[in-house]
Design a protein around this motif. Structure first.
Motif, short mmCIF file in Angstrom:
data_model
loop_
_atom_site.label_atom_id
_atom_site.label_comp_id
_atom_site.label_asym_id
_atom_site.label_seq_id
_atom_site.Cartn_x
_atom_site.Cartn_y
_atom_site.Cartn_z
N ALA A 686 6.36 6.43 5.52
CA ALA A 686 5.43 5.38 6.32
C ALA A 686 4.70 4.60 5.53
O ALA A 686 4.48 3.37 5.72
CB ALA A 686 4.55 5.92 7.08
N THR A 687 4.09 5.11 4.30
CA THR A 687 3.48 4.12 3.33
C THR A 687 4.04 3.07 2.69
O THR A 687 3.85 1.81 2.53
CB THR A 687 2.62 5.11 2.26
OG1 THR A 687 3.73 5.86 1.62
CG2 THR A 687 1.70 5.87 2.93
N PHE A 688 5.38 3.42 2.27
CA PHE A 688 6.19 2.35 1.46
C PHE A 688 6.36 1.27 2.68
O PHE A 688 6.88 0.15 2.28
CB PHE A 688 7.44 3.09 0.90
CG PHE A 688 7.14 3.08 -0.33
CD1 PHE A 688 7.44 2.22 -1.41
CD2 PHE A 688 6.67 4.38 -0.99
CE1 PHE A 688 7.32 2.11 -2.85
CE2 PHE A 688 6.53 4.57 -2.37
CZ PHE A 688 6.65 3.50 -3.17
N ALA A 689 6.84 1.77 3.99
CA ALA A 689 7.26 1.06 5.07
C ALA A 689 6.49 -0.16 5.38
O ALA A 689 6.61 -1.25 5.75
CB ALA A 689 7.66 1.74 6.39
N ALA A 690 5.08 0.41 5.02
CA ALA A 690 3.98 -0.65 5.18
C ALA A 690 3.99 -1.84 4.43
O ALA A 690 3.57 -2.94 4.60
CB ALA A 690 2.52 0.17 4.96
N LEU A 691 4.67 -1.88 3.16
CA LEU A 691 4.80 -2.93 2.44
C LEU A 691 5.61 -3.94 3.43
O LEU A 691 5.45 -5.09 2.95
CB LEU A 691 5.84 -2.55 1.20
CG LEU A 691 5.06 -1.78 0.16
CD1 LEU A 691 6.20 -1.56 -1.05
CD2 LEU A 691 3.83 -2.81 -0.43
N GLY A 692 6.44 -3.78 4.19
CA GLY A 692 6.85 -4.57 5.12
C GLY A 692 6.18 -5.79 5.72
O GLY A 692 6.62 -6.87 6.11
#
Length: 751
Positions: A686-692
């Protein structure tokens, strides 16, 4: 009267219980030590928090923060100010008629006034050029120097406002060129310290609430992550301020996400150990000490693995890669420190109330004695499935992952045009398209050739004979606009005057015995055709003048050198990361076979994640390609973080194997870590997806690769492939340690 045998036995048992009871610590220390740690972290967080608003004081998103250190283009860039007299980056105002007709004299005059107004904008150090009308008469361009040492985005925005207010009727205008693209890129990074953090923290909070069904524990875990990030940012800010590291938007975004995700993962591992101890009826202090002892080694090893992988980026020749290595390592170090000091202190003060309203109770967390028999609960059933079908499970998982790896052949990671770096609307991109319709595509972004003065004439001849070159000029302080058209007459360099008849021809500027030529490319500077032109030009200059005599720089050359360097870095760093992580795993697990198995599974998992990502990027999202650094970053993060979960699993498996034997230990380790690792995987994804949410192509691609790869690693590799393969190997997984020879622990399941 002598004691009876029964009383002696009772005394012996009491003495044994006292010897096994944890050493008592005074109440003041049990409260004082955690309180002091909490206060220290609170002070660090309160000091570091305000620095989120000061990042732009030390961050830079100009080209220098991405350049390869030893490339020709970098050396030319470092010498530009010797010839221009100031450190500027060009912006191009492109104006064309709305109906496709030729510009009228009144419109050209209005554009001349507009050039005067633009030159008056603060941050424009020199005069803007007069409007240069295209051959078809339907468009004009104005060259505007922008001070690159200032806030390029703000200056370009002011120029755009001035242009919008002063453009004549019937004319459309855009601000493009290198300064325009830089402004759009910086604008894309603006949400990093606001929107990105909010999205990431909200996602983590929701997941933690669902997993733990507690209102307080998610807050404690998030405080652990946020305080780690605050102190890390404080440290990085001062290092960037002192010039020790280079901080740009890309590195900043990855730092934020990496610290939040990693700190939360480490915190969840500690919480799982603390919950087990509380569930066994231990007091807050005793539960804290036991949880800390059992979580210390895997958390430290996991953090050390990520840090070791990140520090391998120091071997890169790209400035942004070298910057990410130490900066992200600092963030991981504080994530580990926060999870091992701040969170234990918080839980030592709060105790079992952190889990309210679902408080851990004795016996609830106990692992069933025989996991090969039917059992209740998701993870006991998973363990039974692995025990009954170990070989088919790992064979099928491996085949599926290998099939997904085939998609890697579709990945186009050989660079993308600068105009495609920003997702969504981009005035610079629209302006570049309008510019290419009416002028040579490379207008405003020439190829610069740095050459000794005595070789300048021969270099000009090479440039004029090269295909893809529209015009050649030499930089001259005497010429209007700083450049003069140049030709070769009787083997000598000759400049052209643009003034009244009788005006002396400009003299080329000479610095340290060199002159600087500017070659206008016929194709857009970030196109593949321009790349081919510059590559051929370098070969021709080396053949005619000798290797290294002439250096080619500029926007196109910088892109070429960055891509070539990134591909070289990828080939060098990936094997080194694998070796470093393998050695760490061998030291942690005291084995050779287990680390090789873990590394192999992570590599296959990474290949599958990259293969699926390539198909999504090309077939669904329609991305134009990928930067060569995308696979490198994805590898470093997925391998290091994927090994993290395997460390969590296998360190617990080894602990259980020492008591129950290897196969039983594998099943017990799977049950004990299943929930916490799954939760950690969801949080990290979820945290890395937030980079989107940041409209930058590189970050969007990295977000998908890492988020998907983490989920794949969590639900397939760590839950099925690794336990099944380890179970099938049995005690051989620990070779050559004593545990691998079967002379410790139980043997019932290890045959």
């Amino acid at each position: 009267m002598p004691d009876s045998p029964a009383s002696i036995r009772r005394s012996t048992r009491a003495a044994t219980r006292r010897s096994l009871r944890p050493a008592r610590v005074s109440r003041w220390l049990r409260i004082g030590i955690p309180s002091l740690l909490v206060l220290l972290w609170a002070a660090g967080g309160s000091i570091g928090g305000p620095f989120f608003g000061k990042v732009d004081q030390v961050a830079t998103n100009d080209q220098s923060s991405f350049l390869p250190q030893s490339a020709d283009a970098t050396r030319v860039s470092e010498r530009l100010t010797d010839f221009t007299g100031n450190d500027t980056i060009p912006a191009i105002v492109v104006a064309s008629t709305s109906d496709g007709s030729a510009l009228s004299d009144a419109q050209v005059a209005a554009l001349q006034s507009l050039a005067t107004d633009v030159a008056a904008v603060e941050g424009v150090p020199g005069d803007a050029s007069p409007p240069v009308v295209s051959d078809d008469g339907r468009a004009a361009q104005i060259f505007v120097p922008i001070d690159s040492s200032g806030e390029v985005r703000e200056v370009v925005e002011q120029v755009r406002e001035t242009v919008a207010a002063g453009v004549p009727a019937g004319v459309e205008a855009w601000v493009t060129g290198p300064a325009g693209f830089t402004a759009d890129l910086v604008k894309g990074f603006l949400g990093i310290d606001g929107l990105l953090l909010i999205v990431a923290l909200v996602a983590v909070f929701v997941i933690l609430v669902v997993v733990y069904r507690s209102p307080l524990l998610p807050i404690l875990v998030l405080l652990t992550s946020v305080f780690a990030l605050c102190v890390a940012l404080l440290t990085v800010w001062w290092l960037a301020y002192a010039g020790v590291v280079v901080l740009n938007g890309q590195v900043q975004g990855i730092l934020f996400i990496l610290v939040i995700g990693a700190a939360t993962d480490y915190a969840l591992l500690y919480v799982a150990r603390f919950r087990e101890a509380i569930g066994e009826g231990l007091t807050r202090w005793d539960a804290t000490t036991r949880a800390w002892r059992r979580a210390f080694e895997p958390i430290l090893a996991s953090g050390g693995t990520v840090i070791a992988g990140l520090l391998c980026l120091l071997l890169s020749d790209l400035a942004t890669n070298r910057a990410l290595g130490p900066i992200a390592s600092i963030g991981i170090a504080f994530a580990v420190l926060s999870a091992l000091t701040f969170l234990p202190a918080l839980l030592a003060l709060v105790g079992r109330a952190a889990f309210w309203p679902f408080l851990p109770r004795p016996g609830r967390s106990a692992i069933p004695a025989d996991l090969t028999q039917p059992a209740r609960g998701l993870w006991p059933r998973q363990a039974r499935f692995v025990a009954r079908r170990a070989r088919p499970v790992w064979v099928v998982c491996t085949l599926v992952l290998l099939a997904a790896c085939v998609g890697v052949t579709q990945l186009r990671a050989d660079g993308v045009p600068a105009s495609d770096l920003v997702l969504g609307a981009s005035e610079a991109r629209d302006g570049q398209a309008a510019l290419a319709e009416h002028f040579p595509g490379g207008s405003g972004s020439p190829a610069y050739v740095l050459v000794p003065e005595q070789e300048a004439a021969r270099a000009v001849t090479v440039l004029q004979n090269a295909s893809g070159i529209d015009a050649v000029s030499v930089l001259s302080a005497d010429a209007p606009g700083g450049q003069s058209p140049v030709s070769v007459v009787d083997g000598a360099l000759q400049t052209t005057t643009s003034g009244a008849p009788g005006t002396p021809a400009p003299t080329p500027t000479v610095a340290e015995g060199d002159v600087l030529l500017a070659a206008t490319l016929a194709d857009t500077a970030d196109s593949s055709a321009a790349d081919d032109t510059v590559r051929q030009l370098r070969v021709a200059l080396a053949t005619e003048l000798g290797e290294g005599a002439a250096l080619v720089g500029g926007v196109t050359a910088t892109d070429i050198d960055s891509i070539d360097t990134s591909i070289r870095d990828r080939s060098l760093i990936i094997p080194i990361v694998l070796v470093v992580i393998l050695l760490i795993l061998m030291a942690l697990l005291r084995s050779v076979v287990a680390p090789l198995v873990l590394i192999g599974t992570v590599i296959v998992s990474f290949g599958a994640a990259l293969g699926v990502s390539a198909l999504v990027f090309d077939g669904i999202l329609g991305f134009p390609g990928a930067d060569p650094a995308v696979p490198l970053y994805g590898f470093v993060f997925l391998v290091a973080l994927g090994v993290d979960y395997n460390i969590f699993l296998m360190s617990r498996v080894r602990e259980e194997s020492l008591v129950h034997g290897t196969r039983a230990g594998i099943l017990r380790g799977l049950v004990a870590t299943g929930g916490v690792i799954t939760s950690a995987g969801l949080v990290l994804a979820a945290t890395f997806a937030a980079l989107g949410v940041i409209p930058i192509l590189f970050l969007a691609q990295l977000a998908f690769i890492v988020a998907f790869g983490v989920l794949l690693d969590t639900f397939v590799v760590r839950s099925l492939l690794v336990p099944a393969l380890a179970y099938d190997l049995g005690r051989r997984i620990w070779w050559p340690s004593k545990l691998g020879r079967g002379d410790v622990g139980a043997r019932r399941l290890d045959a």
